[in-house]
Write an enzyme that holds these catalytic residues in place. Structure first.
Site, PDB file in Angstrom:
ATOM      1  N   VAL A  13      -7.805  24.301 -67.728  1.00 37.17           N
ATOM      2  CA  VAL A  13      -7.064  25.328 -68.466  1.00 37.17           C
ATOM      3  C   VAL A  13      -7.900  25.888 -69.616  1.00 37.17           C
ATOM      4  CG1 VAL A  13      -5.049  25.715 -69.943  1.00 37.17           C
ATOM      5  CG2 VAL A  13      -4.809  24.402 -67.832  1.00 37.17           C
ATOM      6  N   THR A  38       0.433  21.530 -71.292  1.00 36.82           N
ATOM      7  CA  THR A  38       1.863  21.443 -70.974  1.00 36.82           C
ATOM      8  C   THR A  38       2.454  20.261 -71.729  1.00 36.82           C
ATOM      9  OG1 THR A  38       1.501  22.436 -68.840  1.00 36.82           O
ATOM     10  CG2 THR A  38       3.514  21.134 -69.090  1.00 36.82           C
ATOM     11  N   ARG A  83      -2.502  29.337 -61.459  1.00 39.66           N
ATOM     12  CA  ARG A  83      -2.604  28.607 -60.195  1.00 39.66           C
ATOM     13  C   ARG A  83      -4.067  28.308 -59.926  1.00 39.66           C
ATOM     14  NH1 ARG A  83      -0.576  32.917 -56.402  1.00 39.66           N
ATOM     15  NH2 ARG A  83      -1.515  34.070 -58.110  1.00 39.66           N
ATOM     16  N   LYS A  95       8.014  26.423 -69.633  1.00 40.44           N
ATOM     17  CA  LYS A  95       6.946  25.953 -68.754  1.00 40.44           C
ATOM     18  C   LYS A  95       7.476  24.927 -67.737  1.00 40.44           C
ATOM     19  CE  LYS A  95       3.151  24.617 -67.014  1.00 40.44           C
ATOM     20  NZ  LYS A  95       1.844  25.105 -66.760  1.00 40.44           N
ATOM     21  N   ASN A 122       7.997  25.426 -63.516  1.00 39.46           N
ATOM     22  CA  ASN A 122       7.396  24.569 -62.493  1.00 39.46           C
ATOM     23  C   ASN A 122       8.449  23.789 -61.710  1.00 39.46           C
ATOM     24  OD1 ASN A 122       4.844  25.449 -62.845  1.00 39.46           O
ATOM     25  ND2 ASN A 122       4.089  23.665 -63.957  1.00 39.46           N
ATOM     26  N   LEU A 161       8.095  30.018 -50.470  1.00 39.21           N
ATOM     27  CA  LEU A 161       9.015  29.584 -49.412  1.00 39.21           C
ATOM     28  C   LEU A 161       8.227  29.214 -48.164  1.00 39.21           C
ATOM     29  CD1 LEU A 161      12.026  32.063 -49.777  1.00 39.21           C
ATOM     30  CD2 LEU A 161      11.988  29.629 -50.328  1.00 39.21           C
ATOM     31  N   HIS A 162       6.996  28.726 -48.348  1.00 34.10           N
ATOM     32  CA  HIS A 162       6.216  28.265 -47.196  1.00 34.10           C
ATOM     33  C   HIS A 162       6.455  26.778 -47.000  1.00 34.10           C
ATOM     34  CE1 HIS A 162       4.159  32.053 -46.929  1.00 34.10           C
ATOM     35  NE2 HIS A 162       3.873  31.982 -48.211  1.00 34.10           N
ATOM     36  N   GLY A 171       5.803  23.097 -45.649  1.00 30.80           N
ATOM     37  CA  GLY A 171       4.544  22.380 -45.452  1.00 30.80           C
ATOM     38  C   GLY A 171       4.718  20.894 -45.689  1.00 30.80           C
ATOM     39  N   CYS A 175       0.065  19.866 -61.441  1.00 33.99           N
ATOM     40  CA  CYS A 175       1.180  20.324 -62.271  1.00 33.99           C
ATOM     41  C   CYS A 175       2.562  19.901 -61.773  1.00 33.99           C
ATOM     42  CB  CYS A 175       1.148  21.833 -62.394  1.00 33.99           C
ATOM     43  SG  CYS A 175      -0.203  22.407 -63.406  1.00 33.99           S
TER      44      CYS A 175
HETATM   45  C1  UDX Z   1       1.196  25.549 -60.222  1.00 32.58           C
HETATM   46  C2  UDX Z   1       1.954  26.793 -60.694  1.00 32.58           C
HETATM   47  O1  UDX Z   1       1.989  27.758 -59.637  1.00 32.58           O
HETATM   48  C3  UDX Z   1       1.292  27.369 -61.919  1.00 32.58           C
HETATM   49  O2  UDX Z   1       2.027  28.488 -62.388  1.00 32.58           O
HETATM   50  C4  UDX Z   1       1.293  26.272 -62.977  1.00 32.58           C
HETATM   51  O3  UDX Z   1       0.815  26.692 -64.196  1.00 32.58           O
HETATM   52  C5  UDX Z   1       0.522  25.076 -62.465  1.00 32.58           C
HETATM   53  O4  UDX Z   1       1.119  24.616 -61.266  1.00 32.58           O
HETATM   54  P1  UDX Z   1      -0.970  25.014 -58.790  1.00 32.58           P
HETATM   55  O5  UDX Z   1      -0.587  23.579 -58.947  1.00 32.58           O
HETATM   56  O6  UDX Z   1      -2.385  25.393 -59.031  1.00 32.58           O
HETATM   57  O7  UDX Z   1      -0.093  25.915 -59.760  1.00 32.58           O
HETATM   58  O8  UDX Z   1      -0.657  25.432 -57.292  1.00 32.58           O
HETATM   59  P2  UDX Z   1       0.446  26.260 -56.503  1.00 32.58           P
HETATM   60  O9  UDX Z   1      -0.214  27.367 -55.811  1.00 32.58           O
HETATM   61  O10 UDX Z   1       1.603  26.581 -57.330  1.00 32.58           O
HETATM   62  O11 UDX Z   1       0.857  25.176 -55.381  1.00 32.58           O
HETATM   63  C6  UDX Z   1       1.411  23.920 -55.735  1.00 32.58           C
HETATM   64  C7  UDX Z   1       1.738  23.108 -54.502  1.00 32.58           C
HETATM   65  O12 UDX Z   1       2.841  23.656 -53.817  1.00 32.58           O
HETATM   66  C8  UDX Z   1       0.614  23.032 -53.468  1.00 32.58           C
HETATM   67  O13 UDX Z   1       0.556  21.716 -52.959  1.00 32.58           O
HETATM   68  C9  UDX Z   1       1.026  24.012 -52.408  1.00 32.58           C
HETATM   69  O14 UDX Z   1       0.507  23.716 -51.144  1.00 32.58           O
HETATM   70  C10 UDX Z   1       2.534  23.852 -52.448  1.00 32.58           C
HETATM   71  N1  UDX Z   1       3.257  25.024 -51.969  1.00 32.58           N
HETATM   72  C11 UDX Z   1       3.241  26.185 -52.674  1.00 32.58           C
HETATM   73  C12 UDX Z   1       4.004  24.937 -50.792  1.00 32.58           C
HETATM   74  O15 UDX Z   1       4.029  23.890 -50.123  1.00 32.58           O
HETATM   75  N2  UDX Z   1       4.702  26.035 -50.393  1.00 32.58           N
HETATM   76  C13 UDX Z   1       4.715  27.190 -51.085  1.00 32.58           C
HETATM   77  O16 UDX Z   1       5.408  28.124 -50.649  1.00 32.58           O
HETATM   78  C14 UDX Z   1       3.955  27.280 -52.255  1.00 32.58           C
END
Ligand code: UDX
Length: 436
Positions: free
Chosen positions: A11, A122, A154, A207, A211, A253-254, A256, A263
């Site tokens: 960060v 955070t 992200r 924050k 999240n 909304l993916h 997985g 985070c």
């Molecule tokens: C996140 C927040 O998006 C960001 O705003 C915050 O400040 C820090 O945490 P990050 O952890 O880098 O960012 O990744 P992000 O893209 O949000 O994905 C987090 C996790 O969720 C990943 O494991 C990703 O694979 C999963 N994810 C995300 C899903 O399984 N489905 C989705 O639709 C979106």
């Protein structure tokens, strides 16, 4: 304006480089001498697309410097950001604020001018109050305002998120704090990025609430995916169908293997602790954390099922493609791949893995897994391939080659990056998440 960034991790470094790019004079400070030495040589401590170039151009322009000396680094800075780690405290999940408070103390002892101290780390609600108390206890004669300014970056898209934010949240208690922060973000203000001024505690909570909400959205669709598998529905169409409703929105909304990273897992736990401390339970988040934890290992069982179930798994070989918690990062923290690999190893499966950036950090977390030199090397002779992270490199695999290298043509796609019809037409036994 001179800005000091205390903590040159993910960060701090991204924020520092972006502020410098806006034209501010930025000093990034870190206690870790080897990290600072490497930064002087242009070597980034993390993998983040575009960061090395951004750092290089701003260092060249004389706007970005690095030091281990806090006193010298903060001298003359009007804004001093605290961007150190707040890991989950061992044992109870509370955010560990040791580093934040230590920086506040050192800043208080070394302040040589009026300044705004900004927590970017955070931190739980009320941390700003404690930082303020520490600063005033340090006996400084200078005017100090403590402000909260959470990051919403992200990994993999951090520079874009910083430069084109959906919003900037500033939690300030007085005009001095608000004025300096307006100046800090003036270049974005001119870009019409919305700035939301709130009180400090509200900002700290925003924050966590953001999240936790995103983690909830992901977990919700993951449970829908499980239900889709039972009833013969398609979760991607469900996502589209609900996402077109503006009140819901299409993002996050993916379905997985569950969320991971630096985070969501940590922040959801910390929010639960805050809620508990204030006797205001957040049962939805409790459920989200539980469901997501269980899901990661369940995805391992899904792969085991695809190779004939527990009774037939011993001695088989599975190729894992992707280890990081998401693409475009080398971050392995709380990555679902760890639980998937463990579930396979526990069933006596030989696991070979490939990841474009994450293998170095993954090795100590999965000592029984062999790392391969490329996807095809991992796949050769395997009884199934499981796609765990949706790196672009895995979206365009030579599927004929994959099929000929595999011992059995089984693909478990935990990120839904291939089309089921195409894969089956090619002769693969293909499993994905929440799709018939
Ligand atoms: C996140 C927040 O998006 C960001 O705003 C915050 O400040 C820090 O945490 P990050 O952890 O880098 O960012 O990744 P992000 O893209 O949000 O994905 C987090 C996790 O969720 C990943 O494991 C990703 O694979 C999963 N994810 C995300 C899903 O399984 N489905 C989705 O639709 C979106």
């Amino acid at each position: 304006m001179k800005i000091a960034m205390v903590g040159s991790g993910y960060v701090g470094l991204v924020s520092g480089a972006c502020f410098a790019d806006f034209g501010h004079e930025v000093v990034c400070i870190d206690k870790d001498q080897s990290k600072i030495d490497r930064l002087h040589e242009g070597v980034m401590p993390i993998f983040e697309p575009g960061l090395a170039e951004l750092v290089e151009s701003n260092v060249k322009a004389g706007r970005l410097t690095f030091t281990t000396e806090l006193k010298e680094g903060i001298a003359g800075a009007q804004a001093i950001f605290i961007a150190v780690g707040t890991p989950s405290r061992r044992g109870d999940g509370h955010a560990d604020l040791t580093y934040v408070y230590a920086v506040a103390e050192e800043v208080g002892q070394n302040l040589s001018n009026d300044a705004v101290v900004v927590t970017k780390s955070t931190v739980p609600v009320g941390t700003g109050d404690e930082v303020e108390r520490i600063l005033s206890a340090s006996g400084t004669s200078h005017r100090v305002a403590v402000v909260s300014n959470p990051e919403f970056l992200r990994e993999g898209a951090a520079i874009n998120d910083f430069k084109r934010p959906d919003r900037i949240v500033i939690g300030a208690e007085d005009d001095f704090g608000r004025e300096v922060m307006r100046e800090v973000y003036r270049p974005l203000f001119l870009n019409e990025s919305p700035i939301l001024f709130v009180n400090r505690r509200t900002s700290e909570l925003i924050k966590y609430a953001a999240n936790a909400f995103l983690a909830t959205k992901i977990t919700f669709i993951n449970e829908m995916a499980d239900l889709c598998e039972k009833v013969g529905a398609n979760v991607q169409d469900v996502s589209r169908g609900i996402g077109m409703d503006n009140r819901i929105g299409a993002k996050f909304l993916h379905a997985g293997p569950g969320y991971g990273g630096s985070c969501f897992p940590k922040d959801t736990l910390a929010l639960l602790k805050t809620a508990e401390d204030y006797d205001s339970p957040t049962r939805i988040i409790e459920a989200v954390v539980k469901v997501n934890d269980g899901r990661k290992r369940a995805m391992g069982r899904k792969v085991v099922d695809a190779i004939g179930g527990q009774d037939n798994a011993r001695g088989k070989k599975v190729a894992l493609l992707g280890l990081t918690f998401k693409p475009d990062t080398d971050d392995m923290r709380d990555s679902p791949s760890i639980a998937v690999a463990q579930a396979l190893v526990d069933c006596g499966v030989e696991v070979v893995a490939y990841d474009p950036e994450g293998m170095e950090l993954a090795k100590p977390l999965m000592p029984e897994v062999t790392m391969a030199s490329d996807p095809y090397d991992a796949i050769e002779g395997a009884d199934a391939v499981a796609i765990v992270t949706e790196w672009d490199a895995f979206r365009a695999l030579d599927l004929n080659r994959v099929k000929s290298l595999l011992n059995a043509p089984v693909v478990v796609d935990l990120r839904n990056i291939y089309r089921a019809d195409d894969m089956r037409a090619m002769g693969f036994t293909y499993e994905s998440v929440g799709r018939p």
